[in-house]
Design an enzyme around this catalytic site. Structure first.
Site, PDB file in Angstrom:
ATOM      1  N   TYR A 144       0.877  -1.156   0.000  1.00  0.00           N
ATOM      2  CA  TYR A 144       0.000   0.000   0.000  1.00  0.00           C
ATOM      3  C   TYR A 144       0.928   1.223   0.000  1.00  0.00           C
ATOM      4  CZ  TYR A 144      -4.373  -2.574   0.822  1.00  0.00           C
ATOM      5  OH  TYR A 144      -5.478  -3.378   0.683  1.00  0.00           O
ATOM      6  N   ARG A 167      -8.128 -15.823   8.974  1.00  0.00           N
ATOM      7  CA  ARG A 167      -8.947 -16.824   8.305  1.00  0.00           C
ATOM      8  C   ARG A 167      -9.625 -17.795   9.269  1.00  0.00           C
ATOM      9  NH1 ARG A 167      -4.208 -18.869   4.588  1.00  0.00           N
ATOM     10  NH2 ARG A 167      -3.116 -18.181   6.469  1.00  0.00           N
TER      11      ARG A 167
END
Length: 398
Positions: A168, A344
């Site tokens: 990013y 997850r």
């Protein structure tokens, strides 16, 4: 006796335990504002027993989003975010807002605002050239992070996590591969780290001791010529010395060039090809295997790199990557990590921590297939949960 489930302090905040829900874009904000669906997502995670859940991703500017559906921090977003933090607090957990600017990972075609990159680059997402910010525009980005942090405080968040990872914007400035600038923000490690340090200090000044301030920092980009551990460790040492951060969460990989280094496990190439925007989908057919590499899954897969940081730094550290059972959590604590972050495994079982507390031998039902990754375009979820239907967000620019 484990202390994983004992209260712990993170800067000015006391958490009920040392387990954090890692930032995973939820795909539940079609109008770039909080929805009941997003609130329910984090309420369920909070009710499952984590110490703190992280809302991802709260961009600091419209062009800082990976696509136009993501929240960007402005006054109109505050009432919804306040409802979200109230819901999380009612379940006994704290709430963190992940703030940042997607930079070269942003889809300019979707956002209708040019993507930013430290040096000239072509975007495969929008099929256009990215904008290279000058020093005045960089100062605007720094100020936008401070403003986003202030809005997070107004919305009732307990912490902000600044995104310094995954290539990013800030991470791309840190990367010697992506940052070829000749000014004060390019060249030496110190120059490439300048933006990260300025943002951390600006955010701290904006919120004082009202919020905990953390950052997610790449240990390695996972690409030749990118950021590697020795330079990253130097950046971490400077961030520690600046005193603006309460903790670092250590991560790896590049959403732009090597996303699977963060995940490990199966590479869901077929699933990704179906949901990408049209220009990217065409390119993915050619480079998909090279882009989505396969790294065999193992518990604590980022621990080996993270040990370097624990040896050299005294500040609190968060271990991320393959944290699914009590054994791995206790290993992290034994090696000196203050917190662990799960992603997850909590998508698969939001109540996993309650199960672990009831039975220390509990193992996560997550099979590391990573089929959850492409669902960011169709409501982020574990595909093995029948109670989590897809409600598609269009990946195409309107």
């Amino acid at each position: 006796m484990t202390d994983i489930f004992d209260p712990a302090t993170l800067g000015p905040v006391t958490l009920r335990n040392r387990v954090l829900k890692a930032a995973t874009f939820e795909g539940r904000t079609p109008d770039a504002l909080v929805t009941d669906d997003l609130i329910d997502f984090h309420r369920e995670i909070a009710a499952g027993g984590v110490g703190m859940t992280t809302v991802a991703y709260c961009a600091v500017a419209p062009g800082g989003r990976t696509d136009r559906h993501q929240i960007w921090m402005r006054p109109e977003a505050v009432p919804g975010l306040r409802r979200l933090t109230d819901a999380v607090h009612a379940e006994g957990a704290a709430a963190s807002a992940q703030i940042g600017h997607a930079g070269p990972v942003a889809n300019a075609a979707s956002n209708r605002v040019p993507a930013l990159s430290p040096s000239p680059m072509f975007s495969p997402l929008s099929m256009s050239r990215m904008r290279v910010p000058d020093e005045h525009e960089i100062a605007e980005v720094v100020a936008a992070h401070a403003n986003a942090a202030r809005l997070a405080a107004e919305a009732g968040f307990d912490a902000v996590e600044i995104h310094f990872g995954h290539n990013y914007l800030v991470s791309s400035f840190l990367s010697p591969k992506l940052n070829r600038r000749k000014d004060r923000y390019g060249g030496s490690t110190a120059n490439r780290a300048r933006l990260a340090r300025e943002i951390a200090l600006a955010v701290r000044e904006a919120v004082g001791d009202r919020l905990a301030v953390t950052a997610k920092l790449n240990m390695t980009d996972g690409v030749r010529g990118g950021l590697e551990v020795p330079e990253s460790l130097q950046v971490a040492a400077w961030l520690e010395a600046d005193g603006a951060l309460d903790a670092l969460e250590l991560t790896a990989g590049s959403s732009l060039l090597n996303p699977m280094l963060l995940f490990h496990g199966d590479a869901p190439r077929t699933e990704f090809a179906k949901v990408l925007p049209t220009p990217a989908r065409l390119g993915f057919r050619v480079v998909g295997k090279k882009f989505l590499k396969e790294y065999p899954y193992r518990e604590g897969f980022l621990l080996e790199r993270a040990r370097h940081y624990r040896r050299e730094l005294s500040m609190p550290l968060v271990l991320l990557g393959g944290i699914t059972n009590l054994e791995t959590m206790e290993l992290a604590r034994a090696e000196g990590f203050d917190f662990v972050a799960m992603g997850r495994a909590l998508l698969r079982e939001p109540n996993l921590l309650h199960r672990i507390r009831s039975d220390a031998a509990t193992r996560s039902a997550c099979v590391h297939c990573n089929a959850c990754m492409p669902t960011i375009y169709t409501r982020t979820r574990c595909v093995f949960r029948p109670d989590q239907p897809a409600e598609p967000l269009s990946a195409e620019p309107a």
